[in-house]
Design a protein around this motif. Structure first.
Motif, PDB file in Angstrom:
ATOM      1  N   VAL A   1      -1.981  -3.180   6.847  1.00  0.00           N
ATOM      2  CA  VAL A   1      -1.368  -2.121   7.646  1.00  0.00           C
ATOM      3  C   VAL A   1      -2.462  -1.404   8.416  1.00  0.00           C
ATOM      4  N   ASP A   2      -2.314  -1.338   9.726  1.00  0.00           N
ATOM      5  CA  ASP A   2      -3.346  -0.771  10.583  1.00  0.00           C
ATOM      6  C   ASP A   2      -3.618   0.679  10.211  1.00  0.00           C
ATOM      7  N   GLY A   3      -4.901   1.005  10.107  1.00  0.00           N
ATOM      8  CA  GLY A   3      -5.288   2.375   9.828  1.00  0.00           C
ATOM      9  C   GLY A   3      -5.183   2.779   8.371  1.00  0.00           C
ATOM     10  N   SER A   4      -4.958   1.839   7.457  1.00  0.00           N
ATOM     11  CA  SER A   4      -4.849   2.179   6.043  1.00  0.00           C
ATOM     12  C   SER A   4      -5.380   1.028   5.205  1.00  0.00           C
ATOM     13  N   TYR A   5      -5.380   1.245   3.894  1.00  0.00           N
ATOM     14  CA  TYR A   5      -5.824   0.198   2.970  1.00  0.00           C
ATOM     15  C   TYR A   5      -4.625  -0.427   2.267  1.00  0.00           C
ATOM     16  N   THR A   6      -3.500  -0.478   2.952  1.00  0.00           N
ATOM     17  CA  THR A   6      -2.272  -1.014   2.371  1.00  0.00           C
ATOM     18  C   THR A   6      -2.074  -2.462   2.791  1.00  0.00           C
ATOM     19  N   LEU A   7      -1.724  -3.293   1.816  1.00  0.00           N
ATOM     20  CA  LEU A   7      -1.391  -4.688   2.073  1.00  0.00           C
ATOM     21  C   LEU A   7       0.122  -4.854   2.093  1.00  0.00           C
ATOM     22  N   GLN A   8       0.614  -5.638   3.040  1.00  0.00           N
ATOM     23  CA  GLN A   8       1.986  -6.118   2.997  1.00  0.00           C
ATOM     24  C   GLN A   8       1.911  -7.619   2.725  1.00  0.00           C
ATOM     25  N   MET A   9       2.587  -8.040   1.675  1.00  0.00           N
ATOM     26  CA  MET A   9       2.420  -9.395   1.179  1.00  0.00           C
ATOM     27  C   MET A   9       3.780 -10.073   1.015  1.00  0.00           C
ATOM     28  N   GLU A  10       3.875 -11.328   1.480  1.00  0.00           N
ATOM     29  CA  GLU A  10       5.083 -12.138   1.286  1.00  0.00           C
ATOM     30  C   GLU A  10       4.706 -13.362   0.451  1.00  0.00           C
TER      31      GLU A  10
END
Length: 256
Positions: free
Chosen positions: A182-191
């Protein structure tokens, strides 16, 4: 006439009809039982496949978690160096500083960074360092591009599923993993999915926790307090970024 009357009143034909009726009912019951059994076999086969799909994706997620936990933390270091020449011009009483020559170095090197380290640097390194670098001011390394998407496949082997479930490897499907930072953060979106007909594709939103430490040191050659002299001023800023993805930060849903 009496013989004909006895024929009409005879019960032997009725016994045959009753037997035929019983046979027909038994045959219908047998067909119904076979049909139900065949339907159940198909249903149980379908359920078994869905269970294998669910176990495969959930095991892949557990494997990713164990890999991140084993590493304990992902750490990268970016070192930004600015060097300026200075000198006294003519009768000037203060030195004049030239345009800084800048250099960015990464540890690990850019070509050795994994996806998670790239995401870390993407959000950790100051924008002005990256902007200057993309303009060609830094010849030392290729800074990882922004807007990354990473895809790969986890195939059943000795490491999949995780430790303690090795005997189940033969029942697992390969799992396709798609990662998006996620742009601008340390969050992953995972499928995570076993394919197009997957009944239990997993969607994971996984927020990271980052820590940064900055150290800066300036060294000067020559004596800028002495009129007529010249020298250099070098400032080295070291930025150390550490990132963790704890299991309690995961939000997992079925993407179907």
């Amino acid at each position: 006439m009496k013989h004909l009357t006895q024929k009409l009143k005879s019960q032997r034909g009725a016994s045959m009809l009753f037997a035929l009726l019983v046979f027909l009912l038994c045959m219908l019951a047998g067909v119904a039982a076979l049909t139900a059994a065949a339907a159940n076999v198909g249903r149980y086969t379908h359920l078994e496949k869905e269970q294998r799909q669910y176990f495969s994706t959930s095991s892949a997620l557990a494997l990713l978690q164990s890999e991140l936990d084993a590493a304990a933390a992902l750490t990268v270091t970016a070192t930004y160096t600015e060097t300026q020449n200075w000198q006294y011009d003519g009768s000037a009483t203060t030195p004049t500083y030239g345009t800084p020559v800048c250099e960015l170095t990464l540890s690990p090197k850019a070509e050795d960074l994994n996806y998670y380290q790239r995401l870390l640097l993407q959000n950790c390194v100051p924008t002005e360092w990256r902007d200057d670098y993309t303009e060609g001011m830094f010849p030392t390394a290729d800074f990882p591009p922004l807007g990354l998407e990473y895809k790969y496949t986890i195939k059943p082997d000795s490491d999949f599923p995780p430790a303690g479930m090795e005997d189940a490897a033969d029942t697992l499907y390969p799992v396709e993993v798609t990662l998006n930072g996620v742009d601008g953060s340390y969050t992953l979106q995972m499928e995570l999915t076993t394919g197009e007909d997957d009944a239990y594709p997993l969607h994971v939103v996984w927020s990271g926790e980052a820590e940064t430490e900055t150290k800066s040191q300036t060294t000067i050659t020559g004596n800028p307090d002495t009129v007529g002299s010249s020298g250099t001023r070098t400032t080295v800023t070291t930025l150390t970024c550490t990132l963790r993805w704890p299991a309690e930060n995961r939000a997992v849903t079925f993407n179907n």
